[in-house]
Structure formats: structure tokens, C-alpha cells
Design a protein around this motif. Sequence first.
Motif: not given
Length: 187
Positions: A59-61, A68-71, A106-113, A122-127
Motif C-alpha cells: 500500500f501507499v499513503l 508520502e508513505g508506504y507499506l 511485513l517487509h517495510d513501512v515508512v512514513v515521510a518525516e 497505524g493506518r497503513l498497518i490497520a489496512r
Amino acid sequence: MARYRTPACAPADVRVRHIARRDWGAIAALEDRAYAGRALAEGRAALQARGRASPGTCFVLDADGAPEGYLLALPYPLFRCPELHAAGDTGHAAPGGSGGAGNLHLHDVVVAEHLRGAGLAGRLIARLTATARARRYERISLVAVAGSADFWSRRGYRPYADVTPPADYGPGAVYMSRAVRPAGEEG
Ligand SMILES: CC(C)(COP(=O)(O)OP(=O)(O)OC[C@H]1O[C@@H](n2cnc3c(N)ncnc32)[C@H](O)[C@@H]1OP(=O)(O)O)[C@@H](O)C(=O)NCCC(=O)NCCS
């Protein structure tokens, strides 16, 4: 319904969606910034290979139209993890199976600084958790890097001290996992 804090420079519209081909440049740039100086960044080709392995669990945020983020998550046998920097290592476990299958990594999750601390990871992980449940995965695993084990413990992941991640995950990397519980039973 979860409540989210508003960052100082809040985008008007933030949503979690599947990754489109046009997003990969921005995703690679986010990864590079997040892990700069830690030798953890894999680069665009490896990231894209993870995405191709399981597009439905990546997923992308999207904040006002910009990534501005991805999982990234992909089926992978429990108690193992992808080699970093190895674009071809995308595992082989199938969802809903037995033994090593039925596990989503879950290989990676990043949110822009500039958007951190607002509940967006939390929203990416909930999805991802909702997707794992819908697809009948039994567990979600990950390797906590860069001192993030507490972040994951607070989200129900427990460490496995006897599972040693490959050295290229960096010092202090911790293999962690949690069960995918039925809706309404999340702790
Ligand atoms: C980890 C990361 C994805 C969190 O994104 P985020 O959108 O800020 O996360 P949320 O807003 O959902 O949660 C923030 C909470 O997690 C905590 N947190 C963030 N990073 C943490 C870390 N490395 N260790 C412990 N806690 C952490 C924050 O202090 C905050 O706590 P609070 O709710 O008590 O205030 C983000 O900091 C990031 O992209 N980091 C770089 C990449 C990374 O380390 N990814 C995880 C690798 S396994």
C-alpha cells in the motif's frame, strides 16, 4: 473507529491505496531518506520486486495525491525473512495454507518525516491487518530494525529471540510476529 492526530502541516486528503506504477520513484526516495546512513535501503528494483510478489498486500499513503508513505508485505514462511538487497528473494508461501504458509511478512513501512506522529503508520498497518484477515492469513511477521521493536510491541507483535535475522538487517534487528485475530478481537 480509530482517531488520528493532525500533523502541523496536515494534508487535506490522506488515504491508503494500492500502489500504482507511477508511485515507485517516490517510494524509493522515501526509503532512501528513511534509512540514509544505515545501509538498509534496498533501492527501487528490490522494492518493486516485493510489490510485484504480492500487489494486494502492498500500500501507499496518498496525501493530496502524492505518495508520502508506504507499506510492503508479501507471503513468506514464518520464522524466515527476505534477504535484503536481493530483488529475486520474494518467498514462496501461499496464503491460507498450512506449515510455513499462511504467514504474511511485513517487509517495510515508512512514513515521510513531516507526517510522522499522526497515526499514519497505524493506518497503513490497520489496512494490512484487515487485508490479512480477509485473505485468511494466520500470522503477520516482520523484522524490527533501527530500534523500532517497541513500536511493534505496542501493536501486539512479540519478539522471537531464537530467530536471528540476517546480518544485513543491522545490529539489534528483532524478528517479531503476531496472530491475525478475527475482527473485534484486536487488542
Ligand atoms: C516507524 C514509522 C513508520 C512510524 O510512523 P508514524 O506515522 O510516525 O507512526 P504512528 O503515528 O502511527 O505512531 C507513532 C508512535 O510510534 C512511536 N514510534 C515511532 N517510531 C518509533 C520507534 N522507532 N521506536 C519506538 N516507537 C516509535 C512514536 O513515538 C509514536 O508514539 P505515541 O503514539 O506514543 O506518540 C516512522 O517513524 C518511519 O517511517 N520510520 C523510519 C522507517 C522505520 O523505522 N520503519 C520501521 C522499520 S521495521
